[in-house]
Design a protein around this motif. Structure first.
Motif, short mmCIF file in Angstrom:
data_model
loop_
_atom_site.label_atom_id
_atom_site.label_comp_id
_atom_site.label_asym_id
_atom_site.label_seq_id
_atom_site.Cartn_x
_atom_site.Cartn_y
_atom_site.Cartn_z
N PRO A 119 46.66 42.26 39.28
CA PRO A 119 45.53 43.18 39.49
C PRO A 119 44.83 42.92 40.82
CG PRO A 119 45.48 42.21 37.29
CD PRO A 119 46.50 41.45 38.07
N VAL A 120 44.10 43.94 41.27
CA VAL A 120 43.41 43.88 42.56
C VAL A 120 41.93 43.58 42.34
CG1 VAL A 120 42.78 45.18 44.64
CG2 VAL A 120 45.03 45.53 43.55
N ARG A 249 39.62 54.45 39.51
CA ARG A 249 40.57 53.35 39.26
C ARG A 249 39.87 52.09 38.78
NH1 ARG A 249 42.92 53.23 45.26
NH2 ARG A 249 40.66 53.12 45.52
N CYS A 250 38.55 52.03 38.93
CA CYS A 250 37.82 50.79 38.68
C CYS A 250 37.84 50.43 37.20
CB CYS A 250 36.38 50.92 39.18
SG CYS A 250 35.37 49.46 38.84
N THR A 251 38.18 49.19 36.92
CA THR A 251 38.17 48.68 35.55
C THR A 251 36.85 48.00 35.22
OG1 THR A 251 40.56 48.31 35.76
CG2 THR A 251 39.45 47.23 33.92
N GLY A 252 36.16 47.47 36.21
CA GLY A 252 34.88 46.80 35.98
C GLY A 252 34.33 46.28 37.30
N ALA A 253 33.10 45.74 37.25
CA ALA A 253 32.43 45.27 38.46
C ALA A 253 31.59 44.04 38.14
CB ALA A 253 31.56 46.36 39.07
N ALA A 254 31.43 43.17 39.13
CA ALA A 254 30.60 41.98 39.00
C ALA A 254 29.64 41.88 40.17
CB ALA A 254 31.47 40.72 38.92
N ASN A 255 28.41 41.57 39.86
CA ASN A 255 27.32 41.49 40.84
C ASN A 255 26.76 40.07 40.81
OD1 ASN A 255 24.97 41.67 42.35
ND2 ASN A 255 23.91 43.03 40.93
N LEU A 256 26.88 39.37 41.94
CA LEU A 256 26.36 38.02 42.06
C LEU A 256 25.01 38.06 42.78
CD1 LEU A 256 29.66 36.20 43.13
CD2 LEU A 256 28.77 36.58 40.81
N ASP A 257 23.94 38.10 42.02
CA ASP A 257 22.58 37.95 42.52
C ASP A 257 22.18 39.06 43.51
OD1 ASP A 257 20.36 36.28 42.01
OD2 ASP A 257 20.51 35.36 43.98
N GLY A 258 22.62 40.28 43.24
CA GLY A 258 22.34 41.38 44.16
C GLY A 258 21.35 42.39 43.63
N THR A 259 20.33 42.71 44.44
CA THR A 259 19.45 43.83 44.16
C THR A 259 20.26 45.12 44.23
OG1 THR A 259 17.54 42.70 45.08
CG2 THR A 259 17.43 45.10 44.96
N LEU A 363 37.26 38.69 34.17
CA LEU A 363 38.48 39.39 34.58
C LEU A 363 39.55 39.32 33.50
CD1 LEU A 363 38.73 38.23 38.32
CD2 LEU A 363 37.96 40.45 37.47
N GLU A 364 39.73 38.14 32.91
CA GLU A 364 40.73 38.00 31.84
C GLU A 364 40.40 38.93 30.67
OE1 GLU A 364 43.53 35.44 31.76
OE2 GLU A 364 43.06 36.06 33.81
N HIS A 365 39.13 39.07 30.38
CA HIS A 365 38.70 39.90 29.26
C HIS A 365 38.94 41.38 29.52
CE1 HIS A 365 36.40 41.21 25.83
NE2 HIS A 365 35.53 41.85 26.59
N ILE A 366 38.56 41.86 30.70
CA ILE A 366 38.62 43.31 30.94
C ILE A 366 39.98 43.77 31.46
CG2 ILE A 366 36.14 43.41 31.31
CD1 ILE A 366 36.72 43.86 34.31
N LEU A 367 40.74 42.86 32.09
CA LEU A 367 42.02 43.25 32.67
C LEU A 367 43.21 42.88 31.80
CD1 LEU A 367 41.40 42.26 36.40
CD2 LEU A 367 41.54 44.58 35.48
N ARG A 368 43.06 41.80 31.03
CA ARG A 368 44.19 41.31 30.23
C ARG A 368 43.87 41.29 28.75
NH1 ARG A 368 45.25 36.90 35.02
NH2 ARG A 368 46.62 38.23 36.25
N ASP A 369 42.70 41.85 28.40
CA ASP A 369 42.31 42.05 27.01
C ASP A 369 42.34 40.75 26.21
OD1 ASP A 369 41.35 43.69 25.01
OD2 ASP A 369 43.34 44.08 24.19
N ARG A 370 41.90 39.67 26.85
CA ARG A 370 41.88 38.38 26.18
C ARG A 370 40.48 38.08 25.66
NH1 ARG A 370 45.44 35.06 30.72
NH2 ARG A 370 47.39 36.20 30.35
N PRO A 371 40.36 37.63 24.42
CA PRO A 371 39.03 37.25 23.91
C PRO A 371 38.52 36.04 24.68
CG PRO A 371 40.76 36.58 22.39
CD PRO A 371 41.43 37.41 23.43
#
Length: 388
Positions: A119-120, A249-259, A363-371
């Protein structure tokens, strides 16, 4: 007076020695070795709206970290080669931080990619920062089987390098309105809403270019273009959220301390998101505001949460401040310099270990469906993490 001069001279000598002492970045925790290559890409569909000279297409420097076969050996990719060395703070104060030549990262230069499809993950730095300063995060994610494309936003970064030459920020790319004490007042908010659209377009263009690598050449067959995640720090976190909103195409997003900025605040996201905040931040929406800026961050975060239908994971990390999400957490920094930077009391390597652990399980949870119980349960390895 003589004693003061001697003491000052001794301290300068000590700093000069520490400046060249090797510093090793945290070792990637995944099963793969890590390769790295770089590209200068031109988006011919866009005229650059923040370039000093009008009419030129948008150009971007992209660093790609990728999984290499376990056990791969080869020459190390330099941490900040060539003109990238200008990322040091200017002037003599540059001696007060670790020399980039002394930083030992782990990526290997242009080694073969591992077998499989990956995945990208598109990674964008904070305003003023550049992608090399997030090497720890990028290397760790790549070692877990992700193609990590780091995009340095031209004319917003204090420095990027295109075609071997240094390119600095422009007034449009790094607006003076962001210097205001209250970032959210008037012109600053408007400037942020405009600029986040440029950055969102940058990372979506990059995702498309990485997908194209999967059709020919050394990365052919190795790119899982159907799964793309956007990750960013600070203003890059805002761009990650906006890009995920704009890109089907986006599967999800992560924000590190961003307004957060942009239309996504009020339209929300229908895909999973992760937000990690420093101890003095209100970007999760859960805080005790201490200023007008805090109250604005809180209101913005709550608006985004209310409008979103995708799953949300939010964390506050005790001891971390804004720079702890970057490689600055690992450098030697002389006391007077360190005191001027937003670095918290947490051990720098441990703070980055927390960041990479939660990003990886997300990423493992949303891209590879791992608990992934780490996302929802306290973990004794990371007592600094408050689940919100």
């Amino acid at each position: 007076m003589l004693a003061i001069v001697v003491a000052a001279g001794g301290y300068v000598g000590y700093v000069a020695i520490r400046h060249t002492r090797p510093v090793t970045l945290p070792v990637p925790t995944g099963q793969y070795a890590v390769g790295r290559t770089t590209f200068d890409w031109t988006d011919s569909t866009r005229t650059d709206p923040i370039a000093p000279q009008a009419g030129n297409p948008r150009e971007l420097s992209v660093w790609l970290w990728y999984p290499a076969p376990p056990g791969t050996t080869g020459p190390r990719a330099p941490y900040a080669p060539g003109a990238w060395s200008g990322l040091h703070l200017p002037g003599l104060i540059g001696l007060a931080e670790t020399s980039f030549g002394a930083v030992r990262n782990h990526a290997l230069d242009r080694v073969p990619v591992a077998a499989g499809q990956f995945p990208v993950v598109v990674l964008e730095p904070g305003l003023g920062f550049a992608v090399p300063q997030y090497t720890t995060i990028a290397e760790d994610l790549a070692s877990h089987g992700y193609l990590v494309a780091g995009v340095t936003p031209t004319y917003s970064a204090n420095l990027t390098v295109l075609h071997g030459g240094a390119v600095h920020s422009s007034p449009a790319g790094n607006p003076s309105a962001f210097d205001d004490a209250d970032l959210h007042a008037g012109a600053a908010q408007e400037a942020g809403d405009r600029l986040v659209q440029v950055w969102s377009a940058d990372v979506r263009f990059t995702a498309g270019q990485v997908a194209g690598l999967g059709r020919a050449g050394e990365f052919a067959g190795h790119v899982d273009a159907n799964h793309t995640v956007y990750i960013g720090h600070s203003f890059g976190g805002a761009a990650a959220m906006q890009a995920c909103h704009d890109d089907p195409r986006c599967t999800g997003a992560a924000n590190l301390d961003g307004t957060q900025f942009g239309p996504v605040v009020h339209s929300g996201l229908d895909r999973p998101t992760l937000t990690m905040a420093s101890e003095d931040s209100c970007v999760t929406g859960a805080c005790q505001p201490a200023s007008v800026a805090d109250r604005s961050d809180q209101a913005t975060a709550r608006a985004l949460l209310a409008a979103s239908t995708g799953s949300t994971f939010r964390y506050q990390i005790t001891g971390m401040r804004h720079f702890n999400f970057t490689d600055y957490a690992t450098y030697y920094l002389a006391g007077p310099l360190r005191s001027q930077l937003a670095l918290g009391s947490i051990d720098g390597d441990h703070g980055l270990a927390i960041t990479t652990a939660y990003l990886t399980v997300f990423l493992e949870h949303i891209l590879r469906d791992r608990p992934e119980p780490l996302l929802t349960n306290p973990d004794p390895r990371y007592p600094q993490v408050k689940i919100l």
